[in-house]
Each structure stands twice: as C-alpha cells, then as structure tokens.
Design an enzyme around this catalytic site. Structure first.
Site, short mmCIF file in Angstrom:
data_model
loop_
_atom_site.label_atom_id
_atom_site.label_comp_id
_atom_site.label_asym_id
_atom_site.label_seq_id
_atom_site.Cartn_x
_atom_site.Cartn_y
_atom_site.Cartn_z
N GLU A 57 -22.03 11.02 -5.92
CA GLU A 57 -23.20 10.76 -6.77
C GLU A 57 -24.05 9.57 -6.33
OE1 GLU A 57 -20.74 13.60 -8.78
OE2 GLU A 57 -20.22 11.66 -7.90
N GLU B 24 -13.80 4.88 -10.79
CA GLU B 24 -14.17 5.95 -11.72
C GLU B 24 -14.82 5.40 -12.98
OE1 GLU B 24 -14.03 10.29 -12.19
OE2 GLU B 24 -14.19 8.78 -10.61
N ASP C 151 -23.18 14.67 -17.88
CA ASP C 151 -24.12 14.39 -16.80
C ASP C 151 -24.98 15.57 -16.37
OD1 ASP C 151 -21.70 15.46 -15.96
OD2 ASP C 151 -21.75 14.51 -14.00
#
Length: 575
Positions: free
Chosen positions: A422, A403, A299
């Site tokens: 996020e 998750e 990421d």
C-alpha cells in the site's frame, strides 16, 4: 572502464547544472521573495530534490532482480502450490489439518494463487515469453473443483482479478505490451474466471440483506458452520471484478449481486455521521463492529466506489463516494485544516465511532496507507501528500511498515510486516501525479529496506517483528503481484502503463484493467446510459480540472511538504 567513468562524471556535471537551473526557474516562477523563503532549498532538497537518470535506471534493474528472485523461487520450489515459504524453500497450500486457520485458508485455495496473481506483472515487466508459458501452466493445472473453503473477497481480488486482467491483456488487439497471445489460446482464462465466480455465487444466497456470506466452499457452497458477519471491505469490494466478468460473459447476475451488496451497505450508514462501521451482520443489518476508519475492514470499499464509477460510469457510485469522502473529512480527520499551510497539529485520519465521530483508539494500520492513492485518483493532491508523509515517516522509523502504529505512544502496536504494497502504491501514484523526485527517493528507500531485511534463501519473507527484523516463512502473493509491480512502474518511466495511464485502472490487488467505453453499457439495459461527464481527475494529473487540486509549479522541483511540516510529522512518529 575509464571512458565509462569519464562519461558518468560529465553526465553528473550536466545534471548538476540542470538542477541549478531548475532552482533558479523555481525562484523566477514565484516572482517574489515571500515564496522563495517558503520554498527555499535546504537540507530536504539536498536529499530529496534530485534523482539522477543513472540512479533511476539502476533502480529499474534492482526491482527486476527482486521480482525474479521471488518469482523464480516460487516457480522452482513451490508451484503448483499457492505460496512459497521462502526460508525453507517449499510450497504452501491450505491448512487442511486445521480448517479454523483462516489466516491461511481464507487466501489459499490450492489453485496456484501466486502464479495467477502475478500474470499481469509478467506482462508489465515485458517478459512476454514467460507470460505465455505461465498462462499455459495455469490453463493446464488450475482447477476450482476443490473441497476448500475460501474467503469470497480474497478469491475475488486475487484469483478472479488475476484471471480477468491477464485475459484482457491477451485479447487487446493493440498488444501494447508486445505479443502476449499464447498458441491456440481460446479464452481459457475467461472460462476459469467464470467458473470461479459461479462457485462464489452461493455466498449471496440465504442472506436477507443482500450482503454476502464471507466464505464459501468451492465444491459444496455455503459451509454449514459459516459465520453470519462480514466486514465492509469484504462485502463491498467485489463490484469491479464481478462487473467486468458480467460484461465479458453477457450475464448480469454477477454485477447484480455485487451491486446489491454495495447498495445494502450504503443503506446502513449512520443517520448522524453518514459513516459505516467495519463489521456487519448479514442477516439483520446490525453493525457488530462500530469502528469507522480507512484501514483494515473498510479500506477498499471507498476505493471501489470511485473506481467502479471510472470503469462503469454509474453516477450514483461517484455521488456515494463524494458523500462518504465529505463525511470522512468531517468526522475522521484531525489536525489543521490545510496540509501545507497554517498552524495546528498534523492532519491525520483516525478511527472513530460511526455513531458520533468520537476517536475510538489511537492506532492506524498499514492498509490505510493506500488511501493516499485514492486521494490522488480523486484529485485531492494536498491531502494525499500529507496522508502519505505520515506512513513514509513510519517506514523511516522501522525500515518497514508495522501492521499497526500507535500515534499516541509513538510505537508499533502490531509488529509484523507481510510485504504489503500500500505505501509503494501511493508513492507510485503520487509520483505519477506530481513528477516530484521526492517520491523516487521514497521508493528507493523502500526497495533498500526490502532487500536489507526481508530477503531470504529463495524469496522474500514476512517480517515477524519490525523492530528486531525476525522473519516468518511466508511470501504472500501480493508481494509479486503488487509490491514489485508498483516499485517497477515507479522507476520505469517509459513503461506503457505510465505512457497511457488514463487508459488503465488498477484493482485493489494491483491488477491492470483497460478502461473502455464498452463497459459503460450493458446489453441487458434498456434505458439510455450515456458515458458520464462528471469530473474525475485522470492519473497522471497533467493538467488541472475543475474540482481537482493542483500542486504549485515551483513545488514540483522542491519537496512536497514545507520543512516545518516534515519536522512536525517526524515528531508525531517519534523520529
């Protein structure tokens, strides 16, 4: 009390009238029946199309209460330990009895992690006195002369970034957050940052590729039993913090080793797809993990290519980002070609084999929710809207973010939720870019879910299971450093960060770094390095620039996605 109630009723009536005028303005702006049908007000606008000033100010106070409940709990029950166990109200440090427990030991180094990670949050919240007290505590209590093995990436983004950000806010001559200068401050935070980074440098020794070892011992250097593999994000997301440190101390070594690692990763891209895997051998350059995705393991590598260009002005970083972004669109993206028009499946980024672009599994993970924020920074707003909408739908399904979520079975594959930031981050950035009240409602639902399901005796706890909402006794440092920070900035419209957004850049850990032209030149350079003029969209996007998408004006007053596309996403997620 009666006067207050009357005032609120009158104010509510005024807001309702203004909202009717906004709808009429949107209708007139479209200048045609076709557009009015496309963006007509309906059930979605009734829920998301308006967010009152009263509610916004109330949410500011609720986020403050959340933050200080967690922060005060840490300071009372856990400091100087790294983290708070919010259920039993005790501190947590490295697991010295089990060195192989990397879930704990990669992050916790016995250096008051949560306090350091939270310093700039205190400044953004406007608590100058506590900021100065906290800086004084860090100076007096934090030492890196510890026989602890930590992960280079986590130590860099949490500790090094926290120290550098706080130092830069202190020495800012304009003091836009108020007086942050502690008595007799003499660059001690910068000295601590320099000491930590120096102890991390052995990670770059004894590697034939230039890629760093994933872990170092803060006292002894490379561990004898260290593994020879690292993830793409871990090796390639050090340049922002290391580069700023190099500039501040006048030493090119830190920036040099971090940039060499980035260049090495780019050299190992697939010559067919132009994609990278997620795990690589640091000695051979062979990919051990062939998954190419936007979540865990990859990421922040994409994020930092763009952010280091913005900070340092290296054109090759922007070119590398644009090249990878093109490859991501070509090989990872599924669904119809446009986010908000046309027919076809929901646009979505999936995990693929780096060698041929074939779908490798049917799950997406929570860290990928940050990619919408990267797309905002790039200026690809329509894509950001669709990316974000998928994760918001997952949140609505569980009132948390598992998750991993399997888009084929429509169920969570990995059930825990460690209070990650996020989704909040991308919600905040999309609101800054569009000013659409839809995103205030999203933030409000996230805030409600956190308070409803994760609040514990003296802080906020990881959810062990997003289905039954059982808890784990851990409050990771990023909850205060990022989750609370982005929620606060989402609702605190007049915060200096929002008023001067183009002057700051957030790190991948949410640390605030001032953007300055002085970081775009280096005393050890000899060639000419003018400030670049390549187009990068500022955040917030208050005007349209070449290459930056622009949301149609009428849609700023309505929901960001057409109703049928929202419903399509709901069906994909299983709502």
């Amino acid at each position: 009390m009666t006067d207050l109630a009357d005032t609120m009723i009158i104010t509510g009536g005024i807001f309702s009238l203004l909202w009717c005028l906004i709808y009429m303005s949107a209708f007139l702006f479209t200048q045609g029946k076709h557009h009015w049908i496309q963006y007509k007000a309906g059930v979605f606008e009734e829920k998301y199309g308006y967010f009152s000033e009263y509610d916004r100010l109330r949410k500011v106070e609720e986020v403050k209460q959340m933050f200080y409940f967690g922060y005060d709990g840490y300071m009372e029950h856990a400091f100087p330990h790294d983290e708070l166990d919010p259920i039993h109200c005790v501190g947590r440090g490295p697991d010295k009895a089990n060195p192989s427990n990397i879930n704990i030991n990669d992050v916790l180094g016995d250096y008051s992690l949560t306090l350091v990670d939270t310093l700039d949050t205190l400044a953004i919240f406007g608590n100058n006195s506590e900021f100065k007290r906290a800086v004084d505590l860090v100076i007096k209590s934090v030492s890196f002369d510890k026989d602890n093995t930590v992960q280079v990436f986590e130590s860099t983004i949490r500790m090094l970034g926290g120290l550098l950000s706080a130092h830069l806010l202190i020495i800012d001559k304009g003091q836009p957050f108020g007086d942050l200068w502690p008595d007799e401050y003499d660059n001690e935070l910068l000295q601590l940052a320099h000491d930590l980074a120096t102890r991390l440098l052995p990670a770059f020794d004894n590697t034939t590729t230039g890629l760093p070892h994933p872990r170092v011992n803060l006292m002894k250097g490379l561990p004898d039993d260290g593994i020879q593999e690292t993830c793409t994000a871990g090796a390639g997301s050090l340049l922002l913090e290391f580069g700023i440190l190099s500039k501040l101390v006048g030493d090119p070594v830190f920036e040099g080793v971090a940039r060499r690692a980035v260049d090495a990763l780019l050299n190992y891209k697939s010559n067919i797809t132009g994609l990278l895997g997620n795990v690589i051998n640091i000695q051979t350059g062979q990919w051990v993990g062939l998954q190419s995705g936007l979540g865990a393991g990859s990421d922040s590598f994409y994020e930092y290519l763009l952010k280091t260009y913005i900070m340092f002005g290296e054109r090759k970083d922007l070119h590398a980002f644009n090249d990878l972004y093109h490859n991501v669109q070509k090989w990872m993206r599924r669904g119809r070609s446009a986010c908000n028009s046309g027919n076809g499946d929901v646009p979505m980024y999936v995990n693929v084999r780096m060698e041929d672009g074939r779908t490798i599994n049917s799950w997406i993970d929570a860290l990928q929710a940050a990619f919408a924020g990267v797309q905002v920074l790039k200026g690809d707003l329509e894509e950001a809207i669709c990316t974000h909408a998928i994760y918001y739908a997952i949140w609505r399904k569980f009132e948390a973010l598992p998750e991993r979520f399997n888009w084929y079975t429509k169920q969570a594959d990995v059930l825990f939720y460690p209070l990650r930031p996020e989704l909040v981050e991308s919600t905040y950035l999309l609101y800054q870019a569009t000013q659409n009240p839809f995103y205030l409602h999203v933030g409000s639902e996230i805030l409600e879910g956190l308070n409803k399901h994760t609040k514990a005796k003296c802080g906020y706890a990881t959810l062990h299971n997003v289905i039954d909402k059982s808890k784990e006794d851990r409050m990771e440092s990023f909850f205060l450093s990022e989750t609370c920070k982005y929620l606060y900035l989402l609702f605190d419209r007049d915060n200096h960060v929002n008023q001067a957004a183009s002057k700051y850049l957030f790190s991948t850990e949410g640390h605030l770094f001032p953007i300055s032209s002085k970081y775009r030149t280096r005393p050890w350079w000899h060639e000419d390095n003018d400030v670049p003029t390549d187009n990068v969209c500022d955040v917030p996007l208050q005007h349209n620039s070449t290459g930056c998408s622009k949301v149609p004006q009428e849609r700023k007053f309505l929901v960001p996605l057409k109703h049928r596309y929202f419903e399509q996403i709901n069906e994909l997620i299983g709502l």
